[in-house]
Design a protein around this motif. Structure first.
Motif, PDB file in Angstrom:
ATOM      1  N   LEU A   1       0.833  -1.200   0.000  1.00 55.66           N
ATOM      2  CA  LEU A   1       0.000   0.000   0.000  1.00 55.66           C
ATOM      3  C   LEU A   1       0.870   1.253   0.000  1.00 55.66           C
ATOM      4  O   LEU A   1       0.581   2.228  -0.712  1.00 55.66           O
ATOM      5  N   ALA A   2       1.941   1.232   0.773  1.00 52.37           N
ATOM      6  CA  ALA A   2       2.850   2.379   0.826  1.00 52.37           C
ATOM      7  C   ALA A   2       3.568   2.583  -0.503  1.00 52.37           C
ATOM      8  O   ALA A   2       3.890   3.717  -0.880  1.00 52.37           O
ATOM      9  N   GLU A   3       3.835   1.494  -1.207  1.00 53.13           N
ATOM     10  CA  GLU A   3       4.488   1.584  -2.507  1.00 53.13           C
ATOM     11  C   GLU A   3       3.532   2.082  -3.590  1.00 53.13           C
ATOM     12  O   GLU A   3       3.899   2.896  -4.437  1.00 53.13           O
ATOM     13  N   SER A   4       2.309   1.584  -3.576  1.00 53.92           N
ATOM     14  CA  SER A   4       1.349   1.896  -4.638  1.00 53.92           C
ATOM     15  C   SER A   4       0.475   3.108  -4.328  1.00 53.92           C
ATOM     16  O   SER A   4      -0.038   3.763  -5.243  1.00 53.92           O
ATOM     17  N   LEU A   5       0.302   3.388  -3.014  1.00 53.27           N
ATOM     18  CA  LEU A   5      -0.603   4.454  -2.568  1.00 53.27           C
ATOM     19  C   LEU A   5      -1.985   4.281  -3.196  1.00 53.27           C
ATOM     20  O   LEU A   5      -2.629   5.242  -3.635  1.00 53.27           O
ATOM     21  N   SER A   6      -2.424   3.032  -3.234  1.00 48.42           N
ATOM     22  CA  SER A   6      -3.735   2.723  -3.819  1.00 48.42           C
ATOM     23  C   SER A   6      -4.337   1.517  -3.112  1.00 48.42           C
ATOM     24  O   SER A   6      -3.764   0.420  -3.149  1.00 48.42           O
ATOM     25  N   PHE A   7      -5.491   1.719  -2.477  1.00 50.86           N
ATOM     26  CA  PHE A   7      -6.195   0.600  -1.854  1.00 50.86           C
ATOM     27  C   PHE A   7      -6.679  -0.387  -2.919  1.00 50.86           C
ATOM     28  O   PHE A   7      -6.638  -1.601  -2.731  1.00 50.86           O
ATOM     29  N   THR A   8      -7.088   0.156  -4.061  1.00 48.01           N
ATOM     30  CA  THR A   8      -7.598  -0.691  -5.149  1.00 48.01           C
ATOM     31  C   THR A   8      -6.512  -1.610  -5.679  1.00 48.01           C
ATOM     32  O   THR A   8      -6.702  -2.828  -5.823  1.00 48.01           O
ATOM     33  N   ASP A   9      -5.333  -1.045  -5.981  1.00 47.55           N
ATOM     34  CA  ASP A   9      -4.218  -1.841  -6.511  1.00 47.55           C
ATOM     35  C   ASP A   9      -3.741  -2.874  -5.498  1.00 47.55           C
ATOM     36  O   ASP A   9      -3.414  -4.014  -5.853  1.00 47.55           O
ATOM     37  N   THR A  10      -3.677  -2.478  -4.230  1.00 44.44           N
ATOM     38  CA  THR A  10      -3.197  -3.392  -3.190  1.00 44.44           C
ATOM     39  C   THR A  10      -4.158  -4.566  -3.012  1.00 44.44           C
ATOM     40  O   THR A  10      -3.732  -5.725  -2.925  1.00 44.44           O
ATOM     41  N   ALA A  11      -5.439  -4.268  -2.985  1.00 42.21           N
ATOM     42  CA  ALA A  11      -6.440  -5.341  -2.848  1.00 42.21           C
ATOM     43  C   ALA A  11      -6.370  -6.291  -4.031  1.00 42.21           C
ATOM     44  O   ALA A  11      -6.423  -7.522  -3.869  1.00 42.21           O
TER      45      ALA A  11
ATOM     46  N   HIS B   1      -3.825  -6.874  -5.968  1.00 37.31           N
ATOM     47  CA  HIS B   1      -2.551  -7.601  -5.956  1.00 37.31           C
ATOM     48  C   HIS B   1      -2.630  -8.849  -5.085  1.00 37.31           C
ATOM     49  O   HIS B   1      -2.072  -9.896  -5.428  1.00 37.31           O
ATOM     50  N   PHE B   2      -3.354  -8.736  -3.961  1.00 35.55           N
ATOM     51  CA  PHE B   2      -3.426  -9.853  -3.018  1.00 35.55           C
ATOM     52  C   PHE B   2      -4.738 -10.639  -3.134  1.00 35.55           C
ATOM     53  O   PHE B   2      -4.987 -11.545  -2.338  1.00 35.55           O
ATOM     54  N   PHE B   3      -5.564 -10.257  -4.116  1.00 35.60           N
ATOM     55  CA  PHE B   3      -6.839 -10.948  -4.346  1.00 35.60           C
ATOM     56  C   PHE B   3      -7.727 -10.922  -3.098  1.00 35.60           C
ATOM     57  O   PHE B   3      -8.318 -11.923  -2.696  1.00 35.60           O
ATOM     58  N   VAL B   4      -7.793  -9.765  -2.461  1.00 35.04           N
ATOM     59  CA  VAL B   4      -8.670  -9.573  -1.312  1.00 35.04           C
ATOM     60  C   VAL B   4      -9.531  -8.339  -1.569  1.00 35.04           C
ATOM     61  O   VAL B   4      -9.313  -7.595  -2.529  1.00 35.04           O
ATOM     62  N   SER B   5     -10.479  -8.098  -0.693  1.00 34.91           N
ATOM     63  CA  SER B   5     -11.348  -6.934  -0.854  1.00 34.91           C
ATOM     64  C   SER B   5     -10.668  -5.679  -0.314  1.00 34.91           C
ATOM     65  O   SER B   5      -9.773  -5.754   0.542  1.00 34.91           O
ATOM     66  N   GLN B   6     -11.120  -4.516  -0.795  1.00 35.18           N
ATOM     67  CA  GLN B   6     -10.573  -3.262  -0.292  1.00 35.18           C
ATOM     68  C   GLN B   6     -10.822  -3.089   1.208  1.00 35.18           C
ATOM     69  O   GLN B   6      -9.930  -2.603   1.924  1.00 35.18           O
TER      70      GLN B   6
END
Length: 297
Positions: free
Chosen positions: A12-22, A24-29
């Motif tokens: 999340l700190a790298e991407s600064l995006s909840f959408t991208d992070t979710a 990436h890990f195949f989880v919900s926001q």
């Protein structure tokens, strides 16, 4: 502190995006939001500034600190996994220069015994880079070259293997190949080919040229050994190499030098490296083989 929360936060700190992070890990926001909230509650601080008037999320000072330490934690975790995998599978590592190291492998490989199928070669073209990899502990043991007979490093064990004299190499029709003895005057208008900075050959060539010429000779630099040899064989340029790098080339003729500089080949080992027992056993065997090579040279 939940390790998975650290993993989520770092991305999340790298991407600064909840959408991208979710994604990436195949989880919900909401899962990422809850993970961040757990960290902020445990650390009693705000990690990410999510004020609406900002066009983009940003890390708070506390978030920057956690991001930095999270990177170290995840790197350590990755290293732990690698070390355990290597231990379980009895993997050993050996620094390998395809050119110089390859010359000795026909002798070494048949002697590796049980390590034959478990050794992983860490390949580099440059002796200088390989030296740094061993010195830093990234590679436990390697064969490398140097312009000096001994490394001034108390953390290294060095076993000299061979010493090679450098020579000039030219195409068969080059005028210099007809002469029985070469002087610096004969080389006055010669265009040389040398490996570029960062290679041991370049330092040796530079010192040799300074001792022979009043002005730096015209020189073409390349990082590829085969490129240098190919150019030398097809032009009237002259390559500056040790015999091992040229081998039995029919396209080049060796021009011996008077008082040639020398290139030193050694096995080096980082004695401070924290290796598993299998790697240590491999290191001991390679040191014994290197001593044999040195005695039989």
């Amino acid at each position: 502190m939940n390790l998975q929360d650290i993993i989520y936060f770092y991305h999340l700190a790298e991407s600064l995006s909840f959408t991208d992070t979710a994604a990436h890990f195949f989880v919900s926001q909401p899962s990422i939001s809850m993970s961040l909230k757990r960290l902020e509650t445990e650390l009693e601080t705000t990690l990410i500034d999510r004020k609406r008037f900002h066009k983009r999320m940003s890390l708070t000072r506390s978030g920057e600190i956690l991001h930095r330490h999270a990177g170290v934690i995840l790197d350590s975790l990755s290293q732990i996994k690698d070390d355990i995998h290597d231990y379980k599978n009895q993997i050993v590592y050996f620094g390998f220069l395809p050119t110089i190291g390859g010359h000795f492998m026909s002798t070494l490989l048949p002697r590796l015994g049980k390590f034959t199928s478990s050794v992983k070669f860490v390949e580099e073209e440059s002796s200088d880079i390989m030296y740094e990899l061993v010195r830093s502990g990234e590679v436990p043991i390697a064969i490398t070259g140097s312009d000096l007979p001994h490394f001034n490093d108390e953390n290294l064990i060095q076993i000299p293997i061979a010493t090679q004299k450098l020579s000039l190499w030219a195409a068969p029709d080059h005028p210099l190949t007809k002469q029985k003895q070469i002087t610096s005057r004969d080389l006055k208008d010669t265009v040389f080919i040398s490996l570029e900075k960062g290679y041991t050959h370049e330092r040796i060539f530079d010192r040799w040229a300074q001792s022979k010429f009043d002005e730096p000779p015209q020189t073409l630099y390349t990082k590829e050994i085969q490129t240098a040899l190919s150019i030398a064989s097809s032009t009237h340029m002259v390559a500056f190499m040790i015999d091992i790098l040229v081998k039995d080339s029919k396209d080049l003729v060796k021009i011996p030098l008077t008082d040639p500089p020398e290139f030193y080949i050694s096995l080096i080992l980082n004695k401070e490296s924290q290796d598993n027992p299998f790697q240590n056993e491999f290191n001991e065997m390679m040191m014994a083989l290197a001593k044999e090579l040195s005695e039989n040279k």
